[in-house]
Design a protein around this motif. Structure first.
Motif, mmCIF file in Angstrom:
data_model
loop_
_atom_site.group_PDB
_atom_site.id
_atom_site.type_symbol
_atom_site.label_atom_id
_atom_site.label_comp_id
_atom_site.label_asym_id
_atom_site.label_seq_id
_atom_site.Cartn_x
_atom_site.Cartn_y
_atom_site.Cartn_z
ATOM 1 N N ILE A 1 34.997 37.409 35.324
ATOM 2 C CA ILE A 1 34.247 38.052 34.251
ATOM 3 C C ILE A 1 34.253 37.093 33.058
ATOM 4 O O ILE A 1 35.315 36.603 32.666
ATOM 5 N N PRO A 2 33.103 36.798 32.473
ATOM 6 C CA PRO A 2 33.072 35.874 31.334
ATOM 7 C C PRO A 2 33.803 36.443 30.130
ATOM 8 O O PRO A 2 33.701 37.628 29.814
ATOM 9 N N LEU A 3 34.534 35.570 29.455
ATOM 10 C CA LEU A 3 35.272 35.931 28.246
ATOM 11 C C LEU A 3 34.790 35.069 27.091
ATOM 12 O O LEU A 3 34.466 33.901 27.281
ATOM 13 N N GLY A 4 34.800 35.652 25.908
ATOM 14 C CA GLY A 4 34.354 34.946 24.711
ATOM 15 C C GLY A 4 33.628 35.922 23.801
ATOM 16 O O GLY A 4 33.586 37.133 24.052
ATOM 17 N N ARG A 5 33.041 35.389 22.745
ATOM 18 C CA ARG A 5 32.249 36.235 21.854
ATOM 19 C C ARG A 5 30.809 36.198 22.337
ATOM 20 O O ARG A 5 30.198 35.144 22.503
ATOM 21 N N GLY A 6 30.269 37.419 22.562
ATOM 22 C CA GLY A 6 28.951 37.454 23.149
ATOM 23 C C GLY A 6 28.123 38.643 22.698
ATOM 24 O O GLY A 6 28.572 39.505 21.936
ATOM 25 N N SER A 7 26.911 38.667 23.210
ATOM 26 C CA SER A 7 25.959 39.733 22.899
ATOM 27 C C SER A 7 25.421 40.300 24.193
ATOM 28 O O SER A 7 25.200 39.567 25.168
ATOM 29 N N GLU B 1 24.688 37.125 26.806
ATOM 30 C CA GLU B 1 24.776 35.770 26.269
ATOM 31 C C GLU B 1 26.132 35.610 25.601
ATOM 32 O O GLU B 1 26.519 36.435 24.752
ATOM 33 N N VAL B 2 26.854 34.547 26.016
ATOM 34 C CA VAL B 2 28.194 34.299 25.495
ATOM 35 C C VAL B 2 28.271 32.854 25.042
ATOM 36 O O VAL B 2 27.780 31.946 25.727
ATOM 37 N N PHE C 1 32.928 27.056 29.186
ATOM 38 C CA PHE C 1 31.500 26.812 28.989
ATOM 39 C C PHE C 1 31.153 26.886 27.501
ATOM 40 O O PHE C 1 31.872 27.493 26.692
ATOM 41 N N ASP C 2 30.032 26.272 27.192
ATOM 42 C CA ASP C 2 29.491 26.341 25.831
ATOM 43 C C ASP C 2 28.560 27.541 25.690
ATOM 44 O O ASP C 2 28.557 28.225 24.665
ATOM 45 N N THR C 3 27.761 27.772 26.735
ATOM 46 C CA THR C 3 26.788 28.878 26.698
ATOM 47 C C THR C 3 26.703 29.521 28.069
ATOM 48 O O THR C 3 26.637 28.831 29.088
ATOM 49 N N LEU C 4 26.701 30.859 28.068
ATOM 50 C CA LEU C 4 26.440 31.621 29.288
ATOM 51 C C LEU C 4 25.270 32.548 28.991
ATOM 52 O O LEU C 4 25.296 33.318 28.017
ATOM 53 N N ALA C 5 24.235 32.473 29.827
ATOM 54 C CA ALA C 5 23.052 33.313 29.640
ATOM 55 C C ALA C 5 22.672 33.912 30.983
ATOM 56 O O ALA C 5 22.361 33.176 31.931
#
Length: 627
Positions: free
Chosen positions: A472-478, A504-505, A541-545
């Motif tokens: 599951i992606p972790l980070g600050r996202g929308s 998007e993270v 990662f830098d960006t997850l979309a």
């Protein structure tokens, strides 16, 4: 020789003592005469007062009081000490104007009476005691109960009026009542409008009503459907209340299921006369619903409810000011109003501010209101089916299952033509949340639409609360969720939804995905391997979309990209979440095309079931041919 004069003071002292002696003798004689008359009446009463005369008198008195026909079929007993009292058995009260319908029976009735009045032939009774009375009454469409019919009580009710803020009754209609006690009674009330019958057993009552024109105090204890209730009633103008007019009243009801009280002006036929203070507390709402035989499906989380505040009637409605509302552990203050307009459904509106609010009971109540009376919805809608809602809510903190929200502003709107639940603004795990649920107009069982927009939230905190399995992606996202369903929202399952989900993270990690280990497995020419064997490190990662289309229980990934500092992972395919399946194709490529030789393109296929999928570091068509 002169005789000495007697002192004047001694003469003046003897005069009062002589008068006191005369007064004491007179009082003694009067007292003896009173006692002689009292004893003479008690001794002579059995000889001059007949049982038949008093029995007929109380039979006539019951008929005159109620306006119905009273018949005594049992024996009678007279007592003259310490006070004159008659006891009669087996009394029946019938309505001659309604086919001689039996209104009630009384096993034993006793009452005190005046010997003098009895000797003169018109005995008056007071201090009544009713043993095992059984009443069966009707409540007509106007709300009136047929417990009196053109008798003394009915006439007094009709003649009482308000003057200078007090109940006034002409002397010719006033009468002495005294104290009325009821023991082990039963009571059945048929509501003509709804057809329901309300039963009460083990009824005990203590009514203090000295005269019809005076204040009335009553305490009643009864059992209904296995539950005991105690009712306290007090009014300085009971006749006005019984006539359906506005009058002061104090009323309290207490039981294990419900505690309520009201003090102020009231009207027993309608709510238009209310002006006072009300308090309602329900410690166990499911238990009360079960007792009332009114199931509340979908509201398992709403355990307790209480409301207290000042209530005042206005044109076609009631207004609650300084209201204190509590649902479970959530408390709120504010103002509410409920309106009853002839051409519209009743409407509940207002503004409430919570310190801490649990959104789950609110969502359950919203769902229940929509389902009330609709196709495939709860079979018993009750009041909810006939209630429109327009509420504005705010909360410093709000809970929704495992999630916490702060500074919440929400609204609930439900009417015949629309149903909306909105969270206009809220802080959610360090970010912002907006949510909008719009139910299909018309029949609410036609489906609805849900939109959720989350911005700059901490996904790691979200996942800590959900405890999901798998990468599951972790980070600050929308997150943007826009889904709809054609099914009733109280019946809809995840597989019944269709729409889109965008994620998007920025600057995050994907635990359980080690891209270097995947390349190592590919270099070793491993055709299939569990993905969790390449999970020693996380993919930074830098960006997850990710953009997914939801339909028929599956999410279709059009083109998901996870862009890291050196490598980029692309994904597409289907995720049948209804069956926890996976069918994805993807590739690992160099983020910087100049490093394509260092990170050559690596196609792969991911299949199997979540959370333990299988990966094949080869083109999907080749993997399927050799699988």
């Amino acid at each position: 020789m002169k005789t000495p004069k007697k002192p004047q003071g001694r003469k003046s002292r003897r005069v009062p003592s002589r008068w006191l002696h005369i007064l004491a003798r007179t009082a003694t004689i009067l007292l003896l005469c009173f006692l002689l008359i009292f004893v003479a009446l008690r001794v002579a009463a059995p000889y001059v007062v007949s049982t038949r005369m008093v029995r007929t008198g109380i039979e006539n008195a019951l008929s005159e009081w109620t306006g119905y026909r009273a018949q005594i079929s049992g024996h009678s007993e007279l007592e003259f000490w310490p006070t004159p009292r008659i006891t009669i058995h087996q009394i029946a009260i019938r309505n001659k104007q309604d086919g001689n319908r039996l209104l009630g029976t009384i096993d034993t009735l006793s009452a005190e009476f005046s010997i003098v009045d009895a000797i003169l032939g018109h005995a008056k009774f007071h201090e009544f005691h009713l043993l095992r009375p059984s009443l069966s009454l009707h409540r007509d469409k106007s709300g009136l109960i047929d417990w009196t019919n053109q008798g003394l009580l009915s006439n007094a009710i009709g003649k009482a009026h308000l003057q200078n803020g007090s109940q006034v009754l002409e002397r010719e209609f006033d009468a002495s009542v005294g104290r009325i006690t009821v023991e082990d009674g039963t009571f059945a009330l048929l509501d003509i409008t709804s057809g329901r019958v309300f039963h009460f057993e083990s009824v005990s009552a203590d009514i203090d009503w000295r005269r019809l024109s005076r204040k009335m105090d009553a305490v009643l204890i009864a059992r209904s459907n296995g539950q005991d209730f105690k009712v306290n009633f007090s009014s300085a103008a009971p006749l006005l209340l019984f006539a359906g007019k506005n009058a002061d009243m104090n009323l309290s009801i207490s039981s294990a299921l419900l505690t309520s009280s009201y003090r102020g002006t009231a009207n027993i036929l309608s709510l238009t006369g209310m002006d006072g203070h009300v308090s309602i507390s329900i410690p166990d709402l499911p238990a009360l619903s079960a007792w009332a035989d009114r199931t509340l499906p979908g509201v398992a989380t709403l355990k307790s409810f209480s409301l207290e505040g000042d209530v005042q009637a206005f044109d076609h409605g009631l207004r609650f000011d300084s209201a204190a509302l509590k649902m479970n552990d959530a408390s709120a203050t504010g103002a509410m109003d409920i309106s009853f307009r002839p051409d519209r459904q009743p409407r509940l509106g207002g503004t409430l501010a919570f310190d801490l609010m649990n959104l789950r009971p609110l969502l359950d109540a919203f769902t229940l209101r929509l389902g009330a009376g609709e196709a495939e919805g709860p079979s018993e809608g009750g009041l909810l089916q006939k209630l429109d809602i327009d509420l504005r809510l705010s909360a410093k903190q709000a809970q929704l299952d495992v999630f916490n929200l702060q500074e919440v502003a929400a609204s609930v709107i439900v009417s015949r033509s629309e149903a909306k639940l909105e969270i206009g603004d809220a802080r959610f795990e360090g970010g912002d949340l907006i949510a909008h649920l719009d139910v299909t107009h018309g029949d609410f069982d036609g489906g609805g639409k849900l939109q959720i927009n989350i911005r700059n939230t901490d996904l790691a905190a979200v996942m800590d609360r959900l405890h999901p399995q798998g990468p599951i992606p972790l980070g600050r996202g929308s997150i943007d969720i826009d889904v709809q369903t054609s099914k009733a929202i109280w019946l809809a399952r995840p597989e019944d939804l269709s729409g889109t989900v965008d994620l998007e993270v920025k600057n995050g990690t994907l635990p359980g995905i080690d891209v270097d280990a995947i390349r190592s497995e590919a270099a070793a020419k491993t055709r299939f391997f569990p993905l969790n064997t390449a999970a020693s490190r996380a993919f930074a990662f830098d960006t997850l979309a990710i953009k997914a289309t939801i339909k028929d229980g599956a999410a279709e990934l059009d083109n998901a990209q996870i862009i890291g500092p050196s490598q980029t992972m692309s994904l597409s395919g289907l995720i049948p979440y209804a069956s926890s399946g996976l069918a994805l194709t993807g590739s690992l490529t160099a983020t910087d095309s100049a490093k394509a030789s260092e990170f050559p393109p690596l196609p792969f296929f991911i299949g199997g079931s979540w959370p333990k999928p299988v990966m094949s570091p080869a083109p999907a068509n080749e993997a399927s041919n050799k699988g």
